[in-house]
Design an enzyme around this catalytic site. Structure first.
Site, PDB file in Angstrom:
ATOM      1  N   ARG A 264      -6.707  -7.833  -3.075  1.00  0.00           N
ATOM      2  CA  ARG A 264      -5.773  -7.276  -4.059  1.00  0.00           C
ATOM      3  C   ARG A 264      -4.824  -8.364  -4.537  1.00  0.00           C
ATOM      4  O   ARG A 264      -4.274  -9.119  -3.738  1.00  0.00           O
ATOM      5  CB  ARG A 264      -4.977  -6.115  -3.455  1.00  0.00           C
ATOM      6  CG  ARG A 264      -5.868  -4.956  -3.014  1.00  0.00           C
ATOM      7  CD  ARG A 264      -5.086  -3.786  -2.468  1.00  0.00           C
ATOM      8  NE  ARG A 264      -5.985  -2.790  -1.896  1.00  0.00           N
ATOM      9  CZ  ARG A 264      -5.585  -1.684  -1.295  1.00  0.00           C
ATOM     10  NH1 ARG A 264      -4.293  -1.417  -1.185  1.00  0.00           N
ATOM     11  NH2 ARG A 264      -6.458  -0.828  -0.797  1.00  0.00           N
ATOM     12  N   ARG A 279       1.647  -7.581   3.532  1.00  0.00           N
ATOM     13  CA  ARG A 279       1.124  -7.438   2.172  1.00  0.00           C
ATOM     14  C   ARG A 279       0.441  -8.745   1.767  1.00  0.00           C
ATOM     15  O   ARG A 279       1.105  -9.737   1.464  1.00  0.00           O
ATOM     16  CB  ARG A 279       2.261  -7.101   1.201  1.00  0.00           C
ATOM     17  CG  ARG A 279       1.782  -6.585  -0.148  1.00  0.00           C
ATOM     18  CD  ARG A 279       2.961  -6.192  -1.031  1.00  0.00           C
ATOM     19  NE  ARG A 279       3.739  -5.128  -0.460  1.00  0.00           N
ATOM     20  CZ  ARG A 279       3.439  -3.833  -0.547  1.00  0.00           C
ATOM     21  NH1 ARG A 279       2.369  -3.459  -1.210  1.00  0.00           N
ATOM     22  NH2 ARG A 279       4.212  -2.925   0.005  1.00  0.00           N
ATOM     23  N   GLU A 351       3.797   1.943   6.479  1.00  0.00           N
ATOM     24  CA  GLU A 351       2.487   2.529   6.181  1.00  0.00           C
ATOM     25  C   GLU A 351       1.352   1.728   6.807  1.00  0.00           C
ATOM     26  O   GLU A 351       1.310   0.508   6.732  1.00  0.00           O
ATOM     27  CB  GLU A 351       2.281   2.590   4.663  1.00  0.00           C
ATOM     28  CG  GLU A 351       0.946   3.195   4.261  1.00  0.00           C
ATOM     29  CD  GLU A 351       0.585   2.971   2.797  1.00  0.00           C
ATOM     30  OE1 GLU A 351      -0.616   3.019   2.486  1.00  0.00           O
ATOM     31  OE2 GLU A 351       1.497   2.710   1.993  1.00  0.00           O
ATOM     32  N   SER A 354      -3.500   5.629   4.472  1.00  0.00           N
ATOM     33  CA  SER A 354      -3.289   6.646   3.446  1.00  0.00           C
ATOM     34  C   SER A 354      -4.557   7.467   3.366  1.00  0.00           C
ATOM     35  O   SER A 354      -5.650   6.921   3.156  1.00  0.00           O
ATOM     36  CB  SER A 354      -2.986   5.968   2.099  1.00  0.00           C
ATOM     37  OG  SER A 354      -2.513   6.902   1.161  1.00  0.00           O
ATOM     38  N   ARG A 393      -2.548  -4.688   9.528  1.00  0.00           N
ATOM     39  CA  ARG A 393      -1.291  -4.000   9.851  1.00  0.00           C
ATOM     40  C   ARG A 393      -1.325  -3.433  11.268  1.00  0.00           C
ATOM     41  O   ARG A 393      -0.286  -3.353  11.924  1.00  0.00           O
ATOM     42  CB  ARG A 393      -1.009  -2.908   8.820  1.00  0.00           C
ATOM     43  CG  ARG A 393      -0.688  -3.472   7.446  1.00  0.00           C
ATOM     44  CD  ARG A 393      -0.079  -2.436   6.528  1.00  0.00           C
ATOM     45  NE  ARG A 393       0.221  -3.014   5.222  1.00  0.00           N
ATOM     46  CZ  ARG A 393       0.980  -2.439   4.299  1.00  0.00           C
ATOM     47  NH1 ARG A 393       1.507  -1.245   4.540  1.00  0.00           N
ATOM     48  NH2 ARG A 393       1.208  -3.025   3.144  1.00  0.00           N
TER      49      ARG A 393
END
Length: 426
Positions: A264, A279, A351, A354, A393
């Site tokens: 990403r 990130r 987070e 999801s 993560r």
């Protein structure tokens, strides 16, 4: 993609529901295009009927020995007008399709209404954060202590937002992914898949990343061939397995899981989480996807979320589960749960997964269907996806929650078989 019939019949209601998630639907433009489409279509149909009648009269005039040249000229003129009408209709439909592709999914009635993450609702918590009796270090300091987490060399190789993992931390990262895959395949009923990391544009359009989020993707342009994109998540490749298919209802639910790198550009994340592995441009994820019969999709969402939670429970990592509000849900989701794991150095939950039910939104874009055994007719399936979990993560959470005063890291019990029985790193 929303059902175009729904837009035509309940445009204002759709606009109101979309407004709850912060999306302003251009009602006036859609109404104008629909009116224009109806006008052109009515005119074209009348012209086609007149042309058919004239064509018939040519044969009759010919039999009577009359001059048919004027009639022929009239038919040719109408053929040109029909062709122009088709071009106009195609242009109108192209614009309508473009608008449809940019409209997010409608939130389910059970989704809390809110403008942003402040409107999310905590559903439950699991575990209690450890009360450390020494100064807590973040994962960067813990990883760099022994040279096993190297951002400087990664930057030399690739630039910012990349990490180089070495030694026991690289092994721990691999162990986490293997543990997750084994859990989901042996206990949760998922079929493991190994998918391409590069996909063409239709696959990304099918799951909703294109056209809206192209700036977040890494694109490879090829002369004379279709462009390729690095996958932002295995959701893209796994969900598109059923694109263009009519699935046998007996095969539902279909449950896939894959461990892949994800890529990403983080175009909209400038300045956020610049330190460490939270990130990044490249990260690993174990992704779960389900293809289900529509009436079961909400139940399936609860099950899929529980599958992701089980990973955290077995790792004994404190977390909380949130029901995302309308303004914080992803583009394709009808309902989403986020899992947030406790990060000691930040003294908050972050987070890590999801889990979303996308209803028939992606299926309509992909034309993924099943044959209803009661009617015999094809119907759209429902699709779900969820991280089970984001591996990087999870590594961050393990490093920080299992740290000791000397900077060493205890290995979680469930990971010891994957670490050769190693008890401590460092």
């Amino acid at each position: 993609m929303l059902d175009s019939k729904l837009l035509r019949s309940n445009l204002q209601d759709v606009a109101d529901r979309l407004a709850s998630r912060g999306f302003a639907l251009d009602v006036a433009r859609i109404e104008a295009l629909e009116e224009q489409r109806k006008t052109v279509q009515t005119r074209t149909e009348a012209l086609q009927a007149e042309r058919n009648a004239r064509s018939k009269s040519i044969g009759q005039a010919k039999q009577r020995g009359e001059d048919i040249a004027p009639l022929m000229a009239d038919v040719e003129r109408m053929a040109g007008e029909l062709s122009a009408g088709k071009v106009e209709l195609d242009a109108i439909q192209t614009e309508l399709d473009s608008i449809l592709l940019g409209i997010p999914n409608l939130p389910h009635e059970s989704v809390p209404v809110g403008a942003d993450e402040d409107g999310n609702v905590e559903v439950r918590r699991w575990g209690t954060p450890t009360a450390f009796d020494f100064p807590v270090q973040d994962h960067v300091a813990l990883g760099e202590k022994f040279g096993w987490l190297d951002f400087e060399t990664a930057a030399k190789l690739s630039g910012a937002r990349f990490a180089l993992l070495r030694g026991p931390i690289a092994r721990l990262h691999r162990a986490l992914a293997q543990f997750m895959i084994n859990l989901h395949t042996s206990e949760h009923g998922y079929e493991e898949a190994y998918t391409p990391y590069l996909v063409q544009a239709p696959a990304l359009q099918g799951t909703g990343q294109l056209p809206k989020f192209e700036e977040d993707l890494f694109k490879i342009t090829r002369e004379g061939e279709a462009d390729l994109y690095l996958i932002p998540t295995a959701e893209v490749s796994l969900t598109n397995i059923v694109a263009g298919e009519i699935v046998d209802a007996k095969l539902l639910p279909i449950k896939f899981v894959a461990h892949t790198p994800c890529f990403r550009s983080e175009a909209g994340a400038s300045g956020r989480d610049t330190r460490g592995m939270i990130r990044q441009h490249q990260f690993d994820k174990v992704e779960m996807v389900q293809i289900v019969e529509p009436s079961t999709s909400m139940e399936a969402l609860e099950g899929l979320t529980a599958n992701a939670e089980k990973v955290l429970q077995l790792l004994e990592l404190p977390y909380r589960t949130l029901a995302l509000c309308t303004g914080d849900m992803g583009f394709s989701a009808v309902k989403t749960y986020d899992l947030e794991v406790w990060i000691p150095s930040q003294d908050k939950y972050r987070e890590i997964s999801s889990c979303s039910n996308c209803g028939d939104f992606q299926a309509r874009r992909m034309q993924a269907r099943f044959r209803n055994p009661e009617t015999g007719k094809p119907e759209l399936v429902h699709t779900l996806n969820g991280s089970g979990l984001a591996v990087g993560r999870t590594l961050v959470a393990v490093l920080e929650n299992y740290q000791q005063a000397d900077g060493s890291i205890r290995v979680p019990a469930v990971l010891k078989p994957y670490m050769g029985g190693l008890e401590v790193i460092g």
